[in-house]
Design a protein around this motif. Structure first.
Motif, PDB file in Angstrom:
ATOM      1  N   GLY A 100      14.728   2.095   6.259  1.00 61.18           N
ATOM      2  CA  GLY A 100      15.943   1.671   6.791  1.00 61.18           C
ATOM      3  C   GLY A 100      16.560   0.151   6.666  1.00 61.18           C
ATOM      4  N   ALA A 101      15.889  -0.353   6.224  1.00 62.57           N
ATOM      5  CA  ALA A 101      16.884  -1.722   5.929  1.00 62.57           C
ATOM      6  C   ALA A 101      17.858  -1.906   4.649  1.00 62.57           C
ATOM      7  N   ILE A 102      17.783  -0.175   4.555  1.00 60.18           N
ATOM      8  CA  ILE A 102      18.978  -0.507   2.810  1.00 60.18           C
ATOM      9  C   ILE A 102      20.223  -2.086   3.347  1.00 60.18           C
ATOM     10  N   LYS A 103      20.847   0.046   4.677  1.00 56.29           N
ATOM     11  CA  LYS A 103      22.256  -0.738   4.854  1.00 56.29           C
ATOM     12  C   LYS A 103      22.402  -1.615   5.566  1.00 56.29           C
ATOM     13  N   PHE A 104      21.249  -2.690   6.181  1.00 56.76           N
ATOM     14  CA  PHE A 104      21.881  -3.718   6.448  1.00 56.76           C
ATOM     15  C   PHE A 104      21.531  -4.965   5.627  1.00 56.76           C
ATOM     16  N   VAL A 105      20.999  -4.588   4.744  1.00 56.66           N
ATOM     17  CA  VAL A 105      20.837  -5.949   3.451  1.00 56.66           C
ATOM     18  C   VAL A 105      22.557  -5.656   2.384  1.00 56.66           C
ATOM     19  N   ILE A 106      22.412  -4.169   1.957  1.00 61.06           N
ATOM     20  CA  ILE A 106      23.871  -4.351   1.261  1.00 61.06           C
ATOM     21  C   ILE A 106      25.137  -4.767   2.252  1.00 61.06           C
ATOM     22  N   SER A 107      24.365  -4.681   3.661  1.00 62.80           N
ATOM     23  CA  SER A 107      25.895  -5.188   4.648  1.00 62.80           C
ATOM     24  C   SER A 107      26.288  -6.716   4.760  1.00 62.80           C
ATOM     25  N   PRO A 114       9.583  -8.731  10.049  1.00 66.29           N
ATOM     26  CA  PRO A 114       9.230  -7.684  10.255  1.00 66.29           C
ATOM     27  C   PRO A 114       9.853  -6.589   8.804  1.00 66.29           C
ATOM     28  N   GLY A 115      10.770  -6.740   8.502  1.00 69.15           N
ATOM     29  CA  GLY A 115      10.966  -6.420   6.891  1.00 69.15           C
ATOM     30  C   GLY A 115      10.983  -5.755   6.072  1.00 69.15           C
ATOM     31  N   LEU A 116       9.632  -6.677   5.989  1.00 64.99           N
ATOM     32  CA  LEU A 116       8.864  -6.650   4.830  1.00 64.99           C
ATOM     33  C   LEU A 116       7.474  -6.998   4.988  1.00 64.99           C
ATOM     34  N   THR A 117       7.219  -6.504   5.875  1.00 60.76           N
ATOM     35  CA  THR A 117       5.616  -6.619   6.251  1.00 60.76           C
ATOM     36  C   THR A 117       4.931  -4.884   7.199  1.00 60.76           C
ATOM     37  N   LYS A 119       5.526  -0.343   7.342  1.00 63.26           N
ATOM     38  CA  LYS A 119       5.430   0.778   5.950  1.00 63.26           C
ATOM     39  C   LYS A 119       6.202   1.067   5.763  1.00 63.26           C
ATOM     40  N   GLY A 120       6.119   1.286   4.204  1.00 63.42           N
ATOM     41  CA  GLY A 120       6.797   0.671   3.039  1.00 63.42           C
ATOM     42  C   GLY A 120       7.687   0.108   2.415  1.00 63.42           C
ATOM     43  N   ALA A 121       7.607  -1.034   3.176  1.00 62.59           N
ATOM     44  CA  ALA A 121       7.639  -2.752   2.861  1.00 62.59           C
ATOM     45  C   ALA A 121       6.409  -2.856   1.756  1.00 62.59           C
ATOM     46  N   GLN A 122       6.658  -4.046   0.750  1.00 60.54           N
ATOM     47  CA  GLN A 122       5.409  -4.788  -0.080  1.00 60.54           C
ATOM     48  C   GLN A 122       6.177  -5.902  -0.574  1.00 60.54           C
ATOM     49  N   MET A 123       5.465  -6.685  -0.662  1.00 63.93           N
ATOM     50  CA  MET A 123       5.494  -8.450  -2.014  1.00 63.93           C
ATOM     51  C   MET A 123       4.757  -9.180  -2.236  1.00 63.93           C
ATOM     52  N   LYS A 150      12.094 -18.368   2.603  1.00 69.33           N
ATOM     53  CA  LYS A 150      12.485 -19.730   3.347  1.00 69.33           C
ATOM     54  C   LYS A 150      10.773 -20.024   3.847  1.00 69.33           C
ATOM     55  N   MET A 151       9.632 -18.595   4.103  1.00 74.07           N
ATOM     56  CA  MET A 151       8.677 -18.851   3.761  1.00 74.07           C
ATOM     57  C   MET A 151       7.858 -18.584   2.808  1.00 74.07           C
ATOM     58  N   SER A 152       6.644 -18.806   2.541  1.00 71.01           N
ATOM     59  CA  SER A 152       6.206 -18.224   1.288  1.00 71.01           C
ATOM     60  C   SER A 152       5.171 -16.614   1.640  1.00 71.01           C
ATOM     61  N   ALA A 153       4.564 -15.967   1.062  1.00 69.74           N
ATOM     62  CA  ALA A 153       4.222 -14.546   1.413  1.00 69.74           C
ATOM     63  C   ALA A 153       2.875 -14.885   1.894  1.00 69.74           C
ATOM     64  N   VAL A 154       1.969 -15.951   1.979  1.00 72.98           N
ATOM     65  CA  VAL A 154       0.722 -15.932   2.446  1.00 72.98           C
ATOM     66  C   VAL A 154       1.233 -15.434   4.190  1.00 72.98           C
ATOM     67  N   ASP A 155       2.454 -16.868   4.178  1.00 74.20           N
ATOM     68  CA  ASP A 155       2.754 -16.930   5.874  1.00 74.20           C
ATOM     69  C   ASP A 155       2.924 -16.162   6.712  1.00 74.20           C
ATOM     70  N   MET A 156       3.613 -15.014   6.218  1.00 71.54           N
ATOM     71  CA  MET A 156       4.548 -13.834   6.131  1.00 71.54           C
ATOM     72  C   MET A 156       3.576 -13.069   6.876  1.00 71.54           C
TER      73      MET A 156
END
Length: 156
Positions: A100-107, A114-117, A119-123, A150-156
């Motif tokens: 769901g984030a693809i078109k927004f990131v490309i824009s 929330p976009g990285l945490t 379902k379907g997201a990984q870091m 801007k934040m570490s992955a642990v803090d996210m």
């Protein structure tokens, strides 16, 4: 940064850098991207002229043989271009957003936690803050953006 970029209006000058500056740029790139070191002689041969293109808003493009390889802003960290990242995908840690984030990131949208945490997201959990990362999309092979945390992955 690149939304309305045109070479005639945005480029303020370009110059071939001295060998000492070229060595400094190479050293900084190796320091930032250690996985790229074996390939750096292929990308930036020592005998090939390295051209530094200065653009508006303190943007610098590093070009070799008329190919843009890296860019930086205000003499900050170097970011690889997407072409370079597609050629050498393992030089940056990977963050994945959901479909769901693809078109927004490309824009050009910012990616929030929330976009990285979701379902379907990984870091990669070992990534600290202020680190250059590759942004991938769920179900896609190549990166769709290059960003900085801007934040570490642990803090996210």
């Amino acid at each position: 940064m690149f939304k309305k970029f045109s070479s005639k209006e945005s480029v303020s000058g370009q110059s071939q850098v001295k060998s000492s500056v070229q060595r400094a740029i190479r050293a900084k790139i190796i320091e930032q991207f250690p996985a790229l070191e074996p390939h750096l002689d292929d990308l930036m041969p020592k005998k090939a002229p390295l051209i530094l293109v200065k653009c508006q808003d303190a943007l610098n493009l590093v070009t070799v043989n008329n190919v843009v390889l890296f860019f930086n802003h205000f003499d900050g960290p170097y970011y690889p271009t997407l072409k370079l990242l597609h050629k050498y995908p393992d030089i940056l840690p990977k963050f994945q957003v959901d479909r769901g984030a693809i078109k927004f990131v490309i824009s050009g949208a910012h990616i929030m936690c929330p976009g990285l945490t979701s379902k379907g997201a990984q870091m990669d959990a070992s990534v600290p803050s202020d680190r250059v990362v590759a942004i991938h999309a769920e179900g896609k092979v190549h990166a769709l953006a290059v960003g900085i945390t801007k934040m570490s992955a642990v803090d996210m």
